[in-house]
Structure formats: C-alpha cells, structure tokens
Motif scaffolding. Structure first.
Motif, PDB file in Angstrom:
ATOM      1  N   ASP A  49      16.164  13.394   3.642  1.00 48.31           N
ATOM      2  CA  ASP A  49      15.441  14.059   2.569  1.00 48.31           C
ATOM      3  C   ASP A  49      15.702  13.317   1.256  1.00 48.31           C
ATOM      4  O   ASP A  49      16.850  13.143   0.860  1.00 48.31           O
ATOM      5  CB  ASP A  49      15.915  15.504   2.453  1.00 48.31           C
ATOM      6  N   VAL A  50      14.623  12.856   0.611  1.00 49.98           N
ATOM      7  CA  VAL A  50      14.754  12.156  -0.674  1.00 49.98           C
ATOM      8  C   VAL A  50      14.110  12.947  -1.808  1.00 49.98           C
ATOM      9  O   VAL A  50      13.793  12.384  -2.849  1.00 49.98           O
ATOM     10  CB  VAL A  50      14.174  10.721  -0.616  1.00 49.98           C
ATOM     11  N   GLY A  51      13.911  14.230  -1.600  1.00 47.39           N
ATOM     12  CA  GLY A  51      13.297  15.061  -2.637  1.00 47.39           C
ATOM     13  C   GLY A  51      12.121  15.829  -2.072  1.00 47.39           C
ATOM     14  O   GLY A  51      12.290  16.829  -1.394  1.00 47.39           O
ATOM     15  N   GLU A  52      10.930  15.321  -2.303  1.00 44.09           N
ATOM     16  CA  GLU A  52       9.727  16.021  -1.863  1.00 44.09           C
ATOM     17  C   GLU A  52       9.352  15.724  -0.418  1.00 44.09           C
ATOM     18  O   GLU A  52       8.452  16.362   0.126  1.00 44.09           O
ATOM     19  CB  GLU A  52       8.548  15.641  -2.765  1.00 44.09           C
ATOM     20  N   TYR A  53       9.995  14.766   0.212  1.00 45.56           N
ATOM     21  CA  TYR A  53       9.667  14.383   1.579  1.00 45.56           C
ATOM     22  C   TYR A  53      10.863  13.683   2.216  1.00 45.56           C
ATOM     23  O   TYR A  53      11.864  13.414   1.568  1.00 45.56           O
ATOM     24  CB  TYR A  53       8.427  13.480   1.623  1.00 45.56           C
ATOM     25  N   ARG A  54      10.728  13.419   3.515  1.00 45.07           N
ATOM     26  CA  ARG A  54      11.780  12.737   4.269  1.00 45.07           C
ATOM     27  C   ARG A  54      11.328  11.317   4.601  1.00 45.07           C
ATOM     28  O   ARG A  54      10.154  11.104   4.903  1.00 45.07           O
ATOM     29  CB  ARG A  54      12.086  13.478   5.568  1.00 45.07           C
ATOM     30  N   ALA A  99       7.024   6.350   2.417  1.00 45.57           N
ATOM     31  CA  ALA A  99       6.337   7.635   2.568  1.00 45.57           C
ATOM     32  C   ALA A  99       4.923   7.418   3.104  1.00 45.57           C
ATOM     33  O   ALA A  99       4.184   6.564   2.619  1.00 45.57           O
ATOM     34  CB  ALA A  99       6.282   8.362   1.230  1.00 45.57           C
ATOM     35  N   GLY A 100       4.596   8.177   4.145  1.00 45.78           N
ATOM     36  CA  GLY A 100       3.260   8.089   4.735  1.00 45.78           C
ATOM     37  C   GLY A 100       3.122   7.073   5.846  1.00 45.78           C
ATOM     38  O   GLY A 100       2.047   6.946   6.437  1.00 45.78           O
ATOM     39  N   PHE A 101       4.183   6.353   6.175  1.00 47.38           N
ATOM     40  CA  PHE A 101       4.124   5.344   7.229  1.00 47.38           C
ATOM     41  C   PHE A 101       5.155   5.653   8.304  1.00 47.38           C
ATOM     42  O   PHE A 101       6.196   6.265   8.032  1.00 47.38           O
ATOM     43  CB  PHE A 101       4.380   3.938   6.667  1.00 47.38           C
ATOM     44  N   GLY A 102       4.872   5.202   9.530  1.00 45.20           N
ATOM     45  CA  GLY A 102       5.820   5.362  10.616  1.00 45.20           C
ATOM     46  C   GLY A 102       6.223   6.810  10.800  1.00 45.20           C
ATOM     47  O   GLY A 102       5.383   7.703  10.886  1.00 45.20           O
ATOM     48  N   TRP A 103       7.539   7.062  10.823  1.00 41.20           N
ATOM     49  CA  TRP A 103       8.061   8.406  11.039  1.00 41.20           C
ATOM     50  C   TRP A 103       8.305   9.151   9.730  1.00 41.20           C
ATOM     51  O   TRP A 103       8.736  10.297   9.743  1.00 41.20           O
ATOM     52  CB  TRP A 103       9.362   8.336  11.850  1.00 41.20           C
ATOM     53  N   SER A 104       8.074   8.536   8.595  1.00 35.56           N
ATOM     54  CA  SER A 104       8.308   9.202   7.301  1.00 35.56           C
ATOM     55  C   SER A 104       7.205  10.197   6.980  1.00 35.56           C
ATOM     56  O   SER A 104       6.057  10.029   7.404  1.00 35.56           O
ATOM     57  CB  SER A 104       8.404   8.167   6.174  1.00 35.56           C
ATOM     58  N   ASP A 105       7.573  11.210   6.212  1.00 35.48           N
ATOM     59  CA  ASP A 105       6.597  12.196   5.763  1.00 35.48           C
ATOM     60  C   ASP A 105       5.670  11.562   4.722  1.00 35.48           C
ATOM     61  O   ASP A 105       6.056  10.614   4.034  1.00 35.48           O
ATOM     62  CB  ASP A 105       7.302  13.386   5.102  1.00 35.48           C
TER      63      ASP A 105
END
Length: 188
Positions: A49-54, A99-105
């Motif tokens: 978790d880096v704040g608004e997403y993982r 963010a938005g790529f691979g396994w990230s939110d």
C-alpha cells in the motif's frame, strides 16, 4: 398516433433495461474472471500500500546495493524477467509494476513522472528495500528514473538508461506528430 408513441416508448424502455442487464452481467463476469486470474496467475512478488493504491514489487538476489528496474510505458515489471535473473546472481534487484500495470492497482488519474518517482520511493520505503539504488530505465522508464534521481539524489548511486525517452523529446517534432502523441497519451 398515441399507440405508436406508446409502443416506441415501451420499446426504448425495453432496450434500456436490456442494456443495463448486459452491463451488470459484464461487471459480474469481469469480477469473477479477475478473481480467477489472480488465483491462476498470482503475483511473483508482494503488493504494498502506497496511499491510494497498492503496487506490486518483486525483489530477488542479495547485495550491498539494490538495482531498480523501471519498465517503459505500457509495460509491466515482468518485462525485465530475464534481465532480473542475471542481475540477481550478483546483487539485489527489484522490478515493480507502476499503478495500472501488471498486478498493481490502477491510479485514480494520470501520473506525472514526479508522481511515479514518489510512488516508487514510497513503495521502496514501505517494503523496506534499502539503498543505495542503481536505477535502470527503459524508454519512458528513463524519464521516471531521472525524476526519481532528481527528487532523491542522495539515495541514488548510479543510473542506466536503455533506449531512454527524454522529457522534451516531443517538442522537437512537427505539430502533426505532437497532436498524434496527445491522442495516444489520452488513450493510455
């Protein structure tokens, strides 16, 4: 005349209900398929978790410094698999998914290079990945690692740019290309 309008109104309501039903079925299908894919293809690393997403981070190897692999635009960290296997033989190496790529939110909106750099910094801190860092950036990843090095210069001991993009490269192109680039960026 009234019966035709009533029939048309009922027909439009019917079409609207069918459209809503199709959207609901699509959302349910996507949720089930995504959950199934996560079971079938789990992330090789961990989500932090880096704040608004993982964000997904995958670190291997051991060493006194850490090599950070930054993929180009539109690519997940998985693109570095073969490179990471070689580097891990001599030191610690991490690839990650923006963010938005691979396994990230996904991120709530578009990310600037400075935001990508601060996300990476937060990710490394949350995951307790010690520096100093050697940053490796491919294509647009070169822009991101330069932003990281600018913002966190005391933590960076080296940088490798692999066919890197430049922050100002588009202003040197003709207006037609710049317009095409804006269109492509909005699509991404």
């Amino acid at each position: 005349r009234r019966s035709c309008l009533g029939c048309l109104g009922r027909g439009l309501i019917g079409l609207l209900l069918i459209l809503v039903a199709l959207i609901v079925v699509g959302v349910i299908y996507q949720s089930v398929a995504s959950a199934r894919d996560m079971k079938k293809y789990p992330p090789p690393g961990e989500l932090y978790d880096v704040g608004e997403y993982r964000l997904h981070l995958y670190c291997t190897g051991k060493g006194d410094l850490t090599v950070i692999l930054e993929a180009g635009a539109g690519s997940p960290g998985l693109i570095w698999t073969f490179v990471q296997k070689e580097i891990e033989k001599s030191t610690r190496v991490c690839s990650y998914d923006r963010a938005g790529f691979g396994w990230s939110d996904p991120a709530p909106g578009p990310l600037s290079p400075q935001q990508v750099a601060s996300d990476l910094h937060a990710l490394l801190g949350t995951a307790n990945v010690p520096g100093p860092y050697v940053l490796v950036g491919h294509s647009a990843g070169g822009v991101y690692v330069r932003a990281f090095a600018s913002q966190y210069s005391t933590e960076v001991v080296g940088m490798v740019l692999v066919d890197s993009s430049h922050e100002d490269q588009n202003v040197r192109f003709p207006p037609e290309y710049q317009e095409l680039n804006k269109t492509q960026s909005s699509m991404l």
